[in-house]
Write a protein that holds these residues in place. Structure first.
Motif, PDB file in Angstrom:
ATOM      1  N   SER A   1     -12.946  21.792  -4.573  1.00 37.61           N
ATOM      2  CA  SER A   1     -12.907  20.826  -5.668  1.00 37.61           C
ATOM      3  C   SER A   1     -11.674  19.955  -5.493  1.00 37.61           C
ATOM      4  N   LEU A   2     -11.877  18.644  -5.566  1.00 34.82           N
ATOM      5  CA  LEU A   2     -10.777  17.703  -5.447  1.00 34.82           C
ATOM      6  C   LEU A   2     -10.492  17.079  -6.811  1.00 34.82           C
ATOM      7  N   PRO A   3      -9.268  16.588  -7.007  1.00 32.06           N
ATOM      8  CA  PRO A   3      -8.944  15.951  -8.277  1.00 32.06           C
ATOM      9  C   PRO A   3      -9.920  14.826  -8.606  1.00 32.06           C
ATOM     10  N   ASN A   4     -10.411  14.801  -9.846  1.00 29.71           N
ATOM     11  CA  ASN A   4     -11.332  13.773 -10.337  1.00 29.71           C
ATOM     12  C   ASN A   4     -12.679  13.780  -9.636  1.00 29.71           C
ATOM     13  N   GLU A   5     -13.011  14.884  -8.951  1.00 27.64           N
ATOM     14  CA  GLU A   5     -14.299  15.002  -8.269  1.00 27.64           C
ATOM     15  C   GLU A   5     -14.975  16.290  -8.722  1.00 27.64           C
ATOM     16  N   SER A   6     -15.473  16.298  -9.975  1.00 26.41           N
ATOM     17  CA  SER A   6     -15.947  17.535 -10.581  1.00 26.41           C
ATOM     18  C   SER A   6     -17.331  17.965 -10.127  1.00 26.41           C
ATOM     19  N   TYR A   7     -18.123  17.047  -9.566  1.00 29.65           N
ATOM     20  CA  TYR A   7     -19.527  17.352  -9.348  1.00 29.65           C
ATOM     21  C   TYR A   7     -19.897  17.493  -7.874  1.00 29.65           C
ATOM     22  N   VAL A   8     -18.904  17.582  -7.003  1.00 31.43           N
ATOM     23  CA  VAL A   8     -19.177  17.756  -5.581  1.00 31.43           C
ATOM     24  C   VAL A   8     -18.391  18.954  -5.047  1.00 31.43           C
ATOM     25  N   PRO A   9     -19.077  19.994  -4.561  1.00 30.31           N
ATOM     26  CA  PRO A   9     -18.388  21.112  -3.900  1.00 30.31           C
ATOM     27  C   PRO A   9     -18.163  20.763  -2.430  1.00 30.31           C
ATOM     28  N   PHE A  10     -17.061  20.108  -2.118  1.00 32.57           N
ATOM     29  CA  PHE A  10     -16.836  19.524  -0.802  1.00 32.57           C
ATOM     30  C   PHE A  10     -16.767  20.566   0.317  1.00 32.57           C
TER      31      PHE A  10
ATOM     32  N   PRO B   1     -21.880  33.682 -10.012  1.00 30.45           N
ATOM     33  CA  PRO B   1     -20.529  33.941 -10.518  1.00 30.45           C
ATOM     34  C   PRO B   1     -19.651  32.695 -10.566  1.00 30.45           C
ATOM     35  N   ILE B   2     -18.806  32.620 -11.580  1.00 30.83           N
ATOM     36  CA  ILE B   2     -17.797  31.564 -11.709  1.00 30.83           C
ATOM     37  C   ILE B   2     -16.464  32.197 -11.333  1.00 30.83           C
ATOM     38  N   VAL B   3     -16.057  32.039 -10.099  1.00 28.32           N
ATOM     39  CA  VAL B   3     -14.799  32.622  -9.631  1.00 28.32           C
ATOM     40  C   VAL B   3     -13.633  31.728 -10.040  1.00 28.32           C
ATOM     41  N   MET B   4     -13.750  30.433  -9.731  1.00 28.33           N
ATOM     42  CA  MET B   4     -12.764  29.436 -10.147  1.00 28.33           C
ATOM     43  C   MET B   4     -13.419  28.559 -11.206  1.00 28.33           C
ATOM     44  N   SER B   5     -12.624  28.021 -12.114  1.00 32.99           N
ATOM     45  CA  SER B   5     -13.200  27.196 -13.170  1.00 32.99           C
ATOM     46  C   SER B   5     -13.946  25.991 -12.597  1.00 32.99           C
ATOM     47  N   ALA B   6     -13.500  25.492 -11.434  1.00 28.14           N
ATOM     48  CA  ALA B   6     -14.145  24.332 -10.811  1.00 28.14           C
ATOM     49  C   ALA B   6     -15.559  24.637 -10.336  1.00 28.14           C
ATOM     50  N   ASP B   7     -15.930  25.921 -10.257  1.00 26.41           N
ATOM     51  CA  ASP B   7     -17.297  26.263  -9.862  1.00 26.41           C
ATOM     52  C   ASP B   7     -18.302  25.858 -10.933  1.00 26.41           C
ATOM     53  N   LEU B   8     -17.887  25.858 -12.195  1.00 21.69           N
ATOM     54  CA  LEU B   8     -18.825  25.622 -13.288  1.00 21.69           C
ATOM     55  C   LEU B   8     -19.419  24.209 -13.284  1.00 21.69           C
TER      56      LEU B   8
ATOM     57  N   LEU C   1       0.817  -1.209   0.000  1.00 19.47           N
ATOM     58  CA  LEU C   1       0.000   0.000   0.000  1.00 19.47           C
ATOM     59  C   LEU C   1       0.849   1.256   0.000  1.00 19.47           C
ATOM     60  N   GLN C   2       2.112   1.151   0.431  1.00 20.62           N
ATOM     61  CA  GLN C   2       2.957   2.348   0.472  1.00 20.62           C
ATOM     62  C   GLN C   2       3.233   2.880  -0.917  1.00 20.62           C
ATOM     63  N   GLY C   3       3.059   2.052  -1.932  1.00 18.29           N
ATOM     64  CA  GLY C   3       3.313   2.504  -3.292  1.00 18.29           C
ATOM     65  C   GLY C   3       2.159   3.267  -3.911  1.00 18.29           C
ATOM     66  N   LEU C   4       1.023   3.302  -3.210  1.00 21.00           N
ATOM     67  CA  LEU C   4      -0.134   4.012  -3.762  1.00 21.00           C
ATOM     68  C   LEU C   4       0.070   5.516  -3.685  1.00 21.00           C
ATOM     69  N   PRO C   5      -0.588   6.289  -4.574  1.00 21.40           N
ATOM     70  CA  PRO C   5      -0.507   7.750  -4.470  1.00 21.40           C
ATOM     71  C   PRO C   5      -1.022   8.208  -3.111  1.00 21.40           C
ATOM     72  N   PRO C   6      -0.270   9.051  -2.380  1.00 23.09           N
ATOM     73  CA  PRO C   6      -0.644   9.393  -1.009  1.00 23.09           C
ATOM     74  C   PRO C   6      -1.741  10.436  -0.912  1.00 23.09           C
ATOM     75  N   ILE C   7      -2.034  11.146  -2.023  1.00 23.03           N
ATOM     76  CA  ILE C   7      -2.903  12.313  -1.916  1.00 23.03           C
ATOM     77  C   ILE C   7      -4.330  11.984  -2.354  1.00 23.03           C
ATOM     78  N   PHE C   8      -5.286  12.393  -1.582  1.00 23.65           N
ATOM     79  CA  PHE C   8      -6.702  12.241  -1.889  1.00 23.65           C
ATOM     80  C   PHE C   8      -7.079  10.798  -2.187  1.00 23.65           C
TER      81      PHE C   8
END
Length: 477
Positions: A199-208, A327-334, A67-74
């Motif tokens: 907005s998290l990577p690969n999570e376009s439809y949830v404003p966390f 308003p669309i402040v950041m592109s991830a808002d859209l 498991l240590q070889g997995l990407p650590p982020i998100f």
């Protein structure tokens, strides 16, 4: 020098002042006891069983991946424990895996909300109530895009949570989580709201909702409460470099989760709005090149053929500033705003095109199923041209234009020393726009490149492996 009696009096006064400060601080801290007593009975533990092929290493031991070889982020929570191999006298090649997560009851007749990744691929789902009784759950529906799943157990008169409005949350507000981290049922942790609309990577439809509530493996799918005892989110993900809690936890807003749950209950699937564009962030240099007074909005890097945006007149290079006045402040808002709209509904985009603002009415489409990909990048053709950017370009063939859904453009065949190499252009990149001008031939590319201004941000639209984006650069004197 102070008299002994005066020194004693000063020390006593100082102690009283310090005690007073401690008491005031304690008085300002929230008391969660009543909230926990009322809410805990509606929080459940979820375990799953899944039949899967048995992977045995030499000596009869399971071959567990590192498991240590997995990407650590998100990364998604490590919900699945080390698989246990059941006794199997017949020698069959089956083993049984278990996972632990959390959930909460939203209706007295047995509807339960949790995360999709907690129950994904499960053959059996077991819900354990606060009185330790266990019920088998049926999966009503799941939505991987929002990571929400709706379960149903056969029971009546179950305790339920109160549902709150996540949009009313304020940054800095106290929140509390109840769940089963590492299998420790009904563990309570508290913190504050750190940010909204993340907005998290690969999570376009949830404003966390971002919090600093301690969330660990097993908390997934559990409720996030406000001080009124209302559920405002579903704890879903953590940012971690160690695999454990690091102060960055993310919850799905309850407004999003309930919309998904209602659609799953009614139709078994979720419909989302769709524009049919590829967008990117507007940074300072791009804002300057497109004539904006500040970095804001979503820059349209690609418009998909016959999509809602194309039919509504949206063009490559448009900067979307608002959707229906929001308003669309950041592109991830859209994506959040578009995804919340129903397919077939009407919407109005405010865009900047060639330095001027305009409004575009259009009809929202339905988000296609996952897995559809953009066309591949083209290969070099025949006619060639060189220019002051330090690249050689080749015109696209008619077939390449058709495959890439382009009316024009040139492909880079060679990158030499110069500005192009410094900004990371590569052979095979397709250039469709330069300095906000469409490129229809190698000759046009050369003419536009020769006329580029110096010491001012210039934009270039590039397709690489079928994905379009704008880059900016400056030419020195």
């Amino acid at each position: 020098m102070l008299m002994p009696s005066l020194k004693k009096s000063c020390s006593a006064l100082l102690a009283l002042l310090l005690l007073g400060q401690v008491l005031v601080a304690q008085a300002n801290l929230p008391d969660f006891t009543e909230l926990v007593e009322k809410a805990s009975p509606a929080v459940v533990n979820i375990s799953t069983r899944q039949r899967m092929p048995e992977r045995m290493a030499a000596g009869g031991q399971l071959n567990i991946p590192d498991l240590q070889g997995l990407p650590p982020i998100f990364r998604e929570f490590f919900e699945r424990n080390i698989p246990q191999v059941p006794q199997n006298p017949g020698g069959g090649r089956q083993r049984e895996a278990q996972s632990l997560g959390s959930g909460f009851i939203i209706s007295a007749d047995g509807y339960v909300l949790t995360n999709n990744h907690v129950i994904a691929d499960a053959d059996e789902i077991i819900v354990r109530l606060s009185d330790r009784s266990e019920l088998e759950a049926k999966l009503v529906g799941a939505d991987p895009r929002s990571d929400v799943a709706l379960l149903k157990v056969e029971a009546k008169g179950l305790p339920t949570v109160k549902l709150g409005k996540s949009e009313d949350l304020k940054v800095g507000e106290w929140v509390l989580a109840i769940g089963s981290p590492f299998g420790f049922d009904h563990s309570v942790t508290a913190g504050i709201v750190s940010a909204k609309g993340r907005s998290l990577p690969n999570e376009s439809y949830v404003p966390f909702i971002q919090t600093d509530v301690a969330i660990n493996p097993g908390n997934s799918g559990g409720p996030l409460f406000n001080l009124s005892g209302e559920v405002v989110g579903i704890n879903s993900q953590i940012f971690t470099r160690s695999g454990g809690f690091m102060g960055l936890s993310f919850a799905i807003p309850m407004s999003v989760a309930m919309d998904v749950a209602e659609q799953l209950k009614a139709d078994g699937k979720v419909s989302r709005g769709w524009l049919g564009v590829v967008i990117q962030e507007v940074n300072k240099d791009l804002a300057e090149s497109f004539g904006l007074d500040r970095p804001a909005g979503a820059l349209v890097a690609q418009v998909l053929e016959d999509g809602p945006a194309a039919k509504g007149g949206l063009q490559v290079g448009d900067v979307i500033l608002s959707l229906d006045g929001k308003p669309i402040v950041m592109s991830a808002d859209l994506p959040h705003l578009v995804g919340a709209l129903k397919p077939g509904s009407k919407a109005t985009l405010e865009v900047v095109r060639e330095g001027k603002r305009r409004k575009l009415p259009l009809t929202i489409g339905a988000l296609p199923e996952e897995g559809e990909e953009l066309a591949s990048a083209a290969q070099p053709g025949a006619e060639r041209s060189s220019n002051r950017l330090g690249v050689r370009v080749v015109e696209l063939t008619a077939e390449q234009k058709k495959n890439l859904d382009l009316r024009g453009g040139v492909v880079i065949s060679e990158v030499m020393e110069g500005p192009a190499a410094l900004i990371g252009l590569r052979p095979g990149d397709v250039v469709t726009h330069l300095n906000n001008q469409a490129i229809d031939s190698a000759k046009t590319f050369t003419e536009v490149a020769q006329a580029l201004p110096k010491n001012r941000s210039v934009s270039m639209r590039v397709l690489r492996q079928g994905r379009a984006s704008f880059i900016t650069f400056k030419l020195a004197d």
